[in-house]
Scaffold this motif. Structure first.
Motif, PDB file in Angstrom:
ATOM      1  N   PHE A 122       0.838  -1.201   0.000  1.00 55.68           N
ATOM      2  CA  PHE A 122       0.000   0.000   0.000  1.00 55.68           C
ATOM      3  C   PHE A 122       0.874   1.253   0.000  1.00 55.68           C
ATOM      4  CE2 PHE A 122      -2.213   3.483   2.051  1.00 55.68           C
ATOM      5  CZ  PHE A 122      -3.437   3.488   1.422  1.00 55.68           C
ATOM      6  N   GLY A 125       2.563   1.709  -3.361  1.00 52.31           N
ATOM      7  CA  GLY A 125       1.577   2.198  -4.332  1.00 52.31           C
ATOM      8  C   GLY A 125       1.282   3.675  -4.109  1.00 52.31           C
ATOM      9  N   PHE A 126       1.159   4.066  -2.842  1.00 48.17           N
ATOM     10  CA  PHE A 126       0.902   5.479  -2.516  1.00 48.17           C
ATOM     11  C   PHE A 126       2.046   6.353  -3.035  1.00 48.17           C
ATOM     12  CE2 PHE A 126      -1.575   8.383   0.237  1.00 48.17           C
ATOM     13  CZ  PHE A 126      -0.755   9.492   0.185  1.00 48.17           C
TER      14      PHE A 126
ATOM     15  N   LEU B 124      -4.610   0.239  -5.102  1.00 52.94           N
ATOM     16  CA  LEU B 124      -5.346   1.036  -4.112  1.00 52.94           C
ATOM     17  C   LEU B 124      -4.427   2.090  -3.495  1.00 52.94           C
ATOM     18  CD1 LEU B 124      -8.075   1.348  -2.600  1.00 52.94           C
ATOM     19  CD2 LEU B 124      -7.016   0.044  -0.754  1.00 52.94           C
ATOM     20  N   GLY B 125      -3.210   1.682  -3.150  1.00 55.40           N
ATOM     21  CA  GLY B 125      -2.250   2.647  -2.616  1.00 55.40           C
ATOM     22  C   GLY B 125      -2.002   3.774  -3.604  1.00 55.40           C
ATOM     23  N   PHE B 126      -1.866   3.416  -4.882  1.00 54.93           N
ATOM     24  CA  PHE B 126      -1.658   4.430  -5.924  1.00 54.93           C
ATOM     25  C   PHE B 126      -2.829   5.408  -5.953  1.00 54.93           C
ATOM     26  CE2 PHE B 126       0.766   5.450  -9.811  1.00 54.93           C
ATOM     27  CZ  PHE B 126      -0.094   6.384 -10.371  1.00 54.93           C
ATOM     28  N   PHE B 128      -4.839   6.231  -3.551  1.00 60.55           N
ATOM     29  CA  PHE B 128      -4.710   7.121  -2.386  1.00 60.55           C
ATOM     30  C   PHE B 128      -3.626   8.181  -2.635  1.00 60.55           C
ATOM     31  CE2 PHE B 128      -6.971   5.963   1.590  1.00 60.55           C
ATOM     32  CZ  PHE B 128      -7.698   4.883   1.143  1.00 60.55           C
ATOM     33  N   GLY B 129      -2.498   7.753  -3.176  1.00 55.97           N
ATOM     34  CA  GLY B 129      -1.398   8.696  -3.402  1.00 55.97           C
ATOM     35  C   GLY B 129      -1.755   9.774  -4.399  1.00 55.97           C
ATOM     36  N   ALA B 130      -2.597   9.407  -5.357  1.00 57.12           N
ATOM     37  CA  ALA B 130      -2.973  10.365  -6.400  1.00 57.12           C
ATOM     38  C   ALA B 130      -4.110  11.277  -5.961  1.00 57.12           C
ATOM     39  CB  ALA B 130      -3.365   9.612  -7.670  1.00 57.12           C
ATOM     40  N   PHE B 132      -5.046  12.805  -3.354  1.00 53.70           N
ATOM     41  CA  PHE B 132      -4.821  14.031  -2.581  1.00 53.70           C
ATOM     42  C   PHE B 132      -4.049  15.080  -3.377  1.00 53.70           C
ATOM     43  CE2 PHE B 132      -5.048  10.698   0.799  1.00 53.70           C
ATOM     44  CZ  PHE B 132      -6.305  11.072   1.254  1.00 53.70           C
TER      45      PHE B 132
END
Lengths: 165, 165, 165, 165
Positions: A122, A125-126, B124-126, B128-130, B132
């Motif tokens: 996660f 990926g973030f 999913l992490g991506f 979230f990172g995008a 915001f």
């Protein structure tokens, strides 16, 4: 195309279990497998600088990591790092690279990738999701948040990164 | 604080194996466990709208999803969706919400979260990172890229999302 | 020393997810990795005869499996097989090998090894635990029980093997 | 029917990662989940006696474990135990229970159940496969072998159990 490099330095993210020693250690990084699973449409360079618990990270190693970031030809860099001293290392990177037009994100994990219920994938990926959308600068991302490198600390009581007031 | 809602609709992301039927089916969503593992510092609302293979998604269901996005009080929304018709659903969402100030990202997985080598957590992490860091709009993220909803298609030959020329 | 051979034939045990097709398929067997993880003190030969869902197993393939068991120089043989027709195949094996001094155990899984909450590894371990302690004969083991090949059926309603009354 | 009890005492088998401490610790046992996944056709009682690294197992705790085995009404007992002192504990159990008609098997894992590439489930399955077919006595099973309790030692160099010559 995407122009991205990942440096690994060990940290909880990349720990594996050694059945002989009965403890978590470092062998080869999981990043190669992880990036394959992510099914990207572009190439990512993965380079291991070291593989240690960040409690044992020295300032001279931090300078080496910062130099690697400085010399990288990519302008988007993700550094996998142990959480305990991630903030300290980020300062070395910022100081070395601040005049370059690079977006550099440090991330890691509270639970190793190789274990159940890990946050490693996660967080990675973030970092990918943020790196293509952030201004130049040095950042830390953990727990679904991205922080300026100098405005964050690890709250060791609860195992989370928080904004520094 | 972070003002984020996740809608789940099923898709490969959330498939589980049914040992009696011997096939992949939908039961309860994995998102609750995933969000717990991600160790966020903020709350995320998770709401299941439906749980189907997106090949069986109807336009009337798409309208319901779009309506849910429209009515959500959060301005950042992630929709977990099957990959086969994710692009079509994104158009319904855009059309319904385009005059709202919301950042809406659809994502999913090529390999179910419950299976080895899944891309679900990375995607999913991506997202979230995008989310915001992105302007208002409707987007699709898969495979480490984020696309405007109307500039992407799924290349079914290779199982990857690509920019529409 | 331990004189053990494993034949794989596919079955739920060995299914993997194909992200392009979006379904469970067969590629190479997981047995090599599994046996490595088991940290045995002795060698085990692993041989793949076929890799199919046992619903598609033909009697001519069953004869081939039985012949492989017959010709094997090892006297302890584990056959990984789909659950739906495992009982039928066991009869072919028994008939072919009944005059040999061999202990042959068929096993499989209700949930693929590659998926969360799989019973594959438990069943395989059980087969190993039983095979060194059982008389010559042909057996089926599933769900923590071992059955004579001709005294068992799969209760498809509940997904468990039961003794035939 | 099957008349089986499992005692857990911790050991590598049941270790979990604590993200705050950054090390492997004990919380609740995995055995309940594992037994559910095994899809048994019969009930198994699971009882936790303690949850420690077997390096910290004391002789007084060993006497307690032996007493629990002695008092158990089941005649088939599996004890999950750390590998480092499993052999020592088995002697206490044998001495206490040797005049009872019970089959008692100690097993454990070189890699925790919660980690990739674990041998925990295989070893447990092996113990189940052996326990219904072994004479009364006290045994140790690891790495696909079953040993009389007094004819085995852990070779710590290679992380495997071997027959004592």
């Amino acid at each position: 195309m995407q122009n991205l490099r990942i440096f690994t330095t060990g940290g909880t993210f990349d720990k594996r279990y050694d059945p002989i020693k009965g403890e978590l250690v470092f062998k080869n990084t999981h990043l190669v497998q992880i990036i394959e699973n992510a099914k990207l449409n572009y190439d990512v360079k993965i380079e291991s600088i070291t593989a240690i618990d960040s409690l044992f990270m020295t300032d001279s190693l931090r300078e080496e990591i910062a130099k690697k970031c400085f010399e990288a030809k990519e302008d988007k860099i993700i550094v996998i790092h142990g959480t305990d001293t991630m903030v300290r290392t980020s300062k070395f990177i910022y100081n070395k690279c601040k005049e370059q037009n690079k977006t550099i994100i440090l991330t890691g994990a509270m639970v190793p990738f190789a274990l159940e219920n890990s946050d490693a994938l996660f967080n990675l990926g973030f970092a990918f999701g943020a790196i293509f959308n952030k201004e130049y600068g040095t950042y830390i991302t953990m727990g679904g948040q991205i922080f300026d490198y100098d405005k964050v600390y690890k709250n060791k009581e609860i195992g989370k990164f928080e904004e520094k007031k």
